[in-house]
Design an enzyme around this catalytic site. Structure first.
Site, short mmCIF file in Angstrom:
data_model
loop_
_atom_site.label_atom_id
_atom_site.label_comp_id
_atom_site.label_asym_id
_atom_site.label_seq_id
_atom_site.Cartn_x
_atom_site.Cartn_y
_atom_site.Cartn_z
N GLN A 1 0.82 -1.21 0.00
CA GLN A 1 0.00 0.00 0.00
C GLN A 1 0.86 1.26 0.00
OE1 GLN A 1 -2.59 1.10 3.51
NE2 GLN A 1 -4.18 0.53 2.05
N GLY A 2 0.76 2.05 -1.04
CA GLY A 2 1.51 3.30 -1.15
C GLY A 2 0.63 4.50 -0.86
N SER B 1 0.72 6.31 2.74
CA SER B 1 1.41 7.24 3.64
C SER B 1 2.70 7.78 3.03
CB SER B 1 1.76 6.53 4.95
OG SER B 1 0.61 6.13 5.62
N SER C 1 4.39 -1.85 4.23
CA SER C 1 4.62 -3.25 4.60
C SER C 1 4.70 -4.11 3.35
CB SER C 1 3.49 -3.76 5.49
OG SER C 1 3.39 -2.96 6.63
N GLU D 1 -11.48 -2.48 5.63
CA GLU D 1 -10.38 -2.86 6.50
C GLU D 1 -10.85 -2.88 7.95
OE1 GLU D 1 -7.03 -0.41 5.58
OE2 GLU D 1 -6.14 -0.71 7.55
#
Lengths: 328, 395
Positions: B128-129, B131, B163, B246
């Site tokens: 996941q890009g 932040s 992550s 989520e």
């Protein structure tokens, strides 16, 4: 699985809320505490009206003249009673209504006011003694019925909750046995869950009061609810209320249908979380109101005090937490 | 209010339990925390087992290749999986719980065909890009730029706390396509293959001394316009539609795990002694364990409440923030208690004197992140205060 209120349960809740707002609105609640002398907190006429709406007979089978519902419905009713701050030994009278014979019938009809104490602890304080027609004493062995007029004790001059007069008891008459140990165990469970429901009502009402005030009160040129320091207090109050709600409703459903969980754990959890939500929300609501929250004029202290009363009924945090640890 | 599972739900549980009993022993030994290729292999092997048995993407729509299971069935799936000691989503977290549902909800047919099967089979791992160093809690202030050049976007900037970046095949990424628009507009959602030239991954060392996540740098990275999900400058809305997934059932496994952990801590408390008394002899400590038991019992009830609400309404409710806030803070308290119980054995992140310090102290350190990751507690309180209670925004 459908762990949400049914249509009927929603209707029941809104009906009871309407009733409470109509018969015991803020004005009447304040009049009682601001002008009425202690004792005298149980209004017989209102007590009968409560009975008519099923406050006491809710779980009595229809063939026996009751409403024939379960603990799941009873918690919705008692949550509203807590929200409205209705005074009197509501849970005790509700439990007494399940007794066979005349006492049960009279309790269900709202003709008698029944008090209850757990006689195995000291000091022994009885709530609303002067208003009682009958006092039930719980021990591990069973329930005894005692004539309130024969109870020797001293009426307390300044009860912490102005709605809940108390008497410190020196000696209890022996009384007559009305139920056995099995009934005691059941009453302790149902009583704990209904009391937790009262606490849930208090916790929710305190969240509403504090949030409403945070939207109105201005400091530094804006409403205080915009400041994170205040907003986060309100958020924590809502979180506590919703956690307690899930715990109380789940315990009620489990008492109605023991196949869905461990009733012992569910009941202890409901009382621990209900007490926690009501008492801690009381502290936070006072904080949100600031200096005003420390005045007699603002209602918050009345909810705080009632939550302290309920926190001592049907198991205090100390006992319940230790009992939960014993299940590990 | 009905906590009883239907006959169909009970049937599903029994069938799943029987399958787990024979599938879990097929797994290889769990890899070391720092062994990223090993972790990827382990998690994707599990995903493949799920796929072959027909359990992959249980909660995904049937059109997306999933089973279209109800939220209650998903709850049962996660509960049973945890009880059987099977892995949770692991490296497949982003793909299964976020990127996949987002592509299903907002992508083109071509994108669905191309990307969803790989996630379900366990072939492709996503990261996941979102932040950035300057855009954590204030996610919408992200600055990584994407400039249109023919059929490509040219991406420049950096992402952080990513992550699985080292072993991921794709990145679901938010980029700024219009720097002049208000900050929530002007953002676009892109699928970026991680082997595209110009991407550099630098692992970040955590407080545990592990590389749990990475910083990812983008230097003139060319991404085809065909990899855009949703409209240009509409990425914020695309993200918000699926971010709540989520929060719906994400913590089911963890609640079950925490309930088990409390039993283990009670056993530990009966073992450790101080001045001839066991920790269990201390009533204050027992009360603490009892209180935590109540907390997780209540959180489990709240999970069922939220799941039932989602099942009735078809969308996850706002209750996710209430849950996340209380759960992360309470789980943190469990490891604080474990830390105290270990006493001087807590000087080591190893098993000392037969006490489970390696796991407990590792988790104790890890627990510092619970109230930061997936939205800090402060942000969750803002969400509860503003969206549920209707309090005004600060400023």
């Amino acid at each position: 699985m459908d762990f949400q209120l049914s249509e009927d349960q929603r209707d029941l809740r809104s009906g009871v809320r309407e009733f409470c707002e109509g018969r015991f609105d803020r004005e009447r609640m304040r009049a009682l505490v601001d002008t009425a002398p202690v004792p005298g907190m149980v209004d017989r006429a209102l007590w009968r009206e409560l009975a008519e709406t099923g406050f006491f007979s809710l779980r009595i089978a229809e063939e026996a003249g009751g409403v024939g519902l379960g603990v799941a419905e009873a918690v919705l009713v008692y949550e509203e009673a807590g929200r409205a701050l209705l005074p009197g030994p509501l849970v005790a009278t509700h439990l007494a209504a399940s007794l066979p014979g005349r006492l049960g019938e009279e309790a269900a009809a709202g003709d008698v006011v029944v008090g209850l104490i757990d006689g195995e602890s000291w000091p022994l304080l009885v709530e609303h003694l002067d208003a009682l027609d009958c006092l039930l004493v719980l021990t591990d062995d069973g329930i005894r019925r005692v004539d309130p007029a024969l109870v020797r004790g001293t009426s307390v001059a300044h009860p912490v909750d102005p709605f809940t007069p108390v008497t410190a008891v020196d000696e209890l008459p022996v009384g007559e046995a009305v139920a056995d140990a099995r009934v005691v165990a059941e009453w302790r469970r149902v009583g704990a869950v209904l009391t937790a429901a009262l606490q849930l009502g208090i916790a929710g009402r305190l969240t509403e009061l504090a949030t409403r005030y945070a939207k109105e009160r201005e400091q530094f040129g804006r409403v205080i609810g915009g400041f994170q320091a205040v907003k986060h207090l309100c958020a924590d109050m809502l979180v506590r209320t919703e956690i307690a709600r899930a715990a109380v409703y789940a315990a009620a459903v489990t008492l109605d249908d023991p196949a869905v969980g461990d009733a012992e754990v569910a009941v202890l959890t409901a009382k621990v979380m209900g007490d926690d939500a009501a008492t801690r929300n009381g502290k936070d609501a006072t904080q949100v109101y600031g200096g005003m929250g420390f005045t007699w004029e603002v209602d918050v202290h009345l909810y705080v005090k009632r939550s302290w009363v309920h926190a001592t009924q049907f198991g205090a945090a100390e006992e319940n937490e230790a009992a939960l640890a014993a299940t590990l | 209010m009905d906590l009883r599972y239907t006959e169909a739900e009970e049937g599903f549980r029994a069938e799943l339990r029987a399958w787990l009993d024979q599938a879990v022993p097929l797994l290889p030994p769990k890899p070391d925390r720092n062994d990223w290729p090993g972790r990827r292999a382990y998690d994707t092997a599990w995903q493949r087992l799920l796929f072959d048995a027909g359990y992959a993407g249980l909660h995904w729509s049937v059109e997306a290749g999933g089973k279209g299971a109800t939220p209650t069935e998903h709850l049962i799936f996660l509960e049973e999986t945890e009880r059987a000691g099977a892995p949770y989503v692991g490296a497949n977290f982003v793909g299964l719980l976020h990127a996949g549902p987002t592509i299903d909800a907002a992508g083109t047919d071509e994108q669905r065909r191309r990307y969803l099967p790989g996630i379900l089979r366990g072939d492709d791992v996503w990261c996941q890009g979102f932040s950035e160093p300057g855009a954590g809690s204030d996610l919408a202030s992200l600055r990584t730029r994407a400039v249109r050049d023919g059929d490509d976007y040219v991406v420049n900037g950096s992402k952080i706390w990513t992550s699985h970046a080292e072993v991921a095949d794709y990145c679901e990424m938010l980029v700024r396509t219009d720097p002049d628009a208000p900050k929530h507009k002007g953002i676009t959602w892109l699928i970026v293959p991680m082997d595209t030239p110009g991407i550099t991954i630098r692992p970040l060392e955590t407080v545990m001394g592990t590389s749990e996540f990475a910083e990812v740098f983008f230097d003139d990275v060319r991404v085809p316009v065909a990899n855009r999900v949703g409209e240009e400058n509409d990425g914020w809305r695309v993200t918000m539609v699926t971010l709540s997934f989520e929060r719906g059932t994400a913590f089911v496994s963890e609640v079950v795990a925490c309930q088990r952990l409390l039993h283990e801590l009670a056993a530990l408390a009966k073992k450790v002694t101080r001045r001839q008394e066991t920790a269990w002899d201390d009533v204050a400590l027992r009360r603490e364990l009892g209180h935590l038991t109540a907390e997780f019992e209540a959180l489990w009830a709240l999970t069922k409440w939220n799941v039932s609400e989602a099942q009735r309404s078809g969308v996850p409710g706002v209750g996710g923030s209430v849950f996340k806030l209380r759960f992360s803070e309470t789980k943190q308290k469990v490891y604080e208690l474990a830390h105290r119980l270990l006493g001087r054995a807590a000087l080591a992140v190893d098993d000392v004197a037969g006490l489970p310090g390696a796991t407990l102290m590792d988790e104790r350190l890890s627990s510092l992140s619970y109230t930061i990751a997936a939205g800090t507690s402060q942000i969750q309180r803002n969400i509860v205060g503003e969206r549920i209670l209707g309090l005004p925004k600060e400023r």
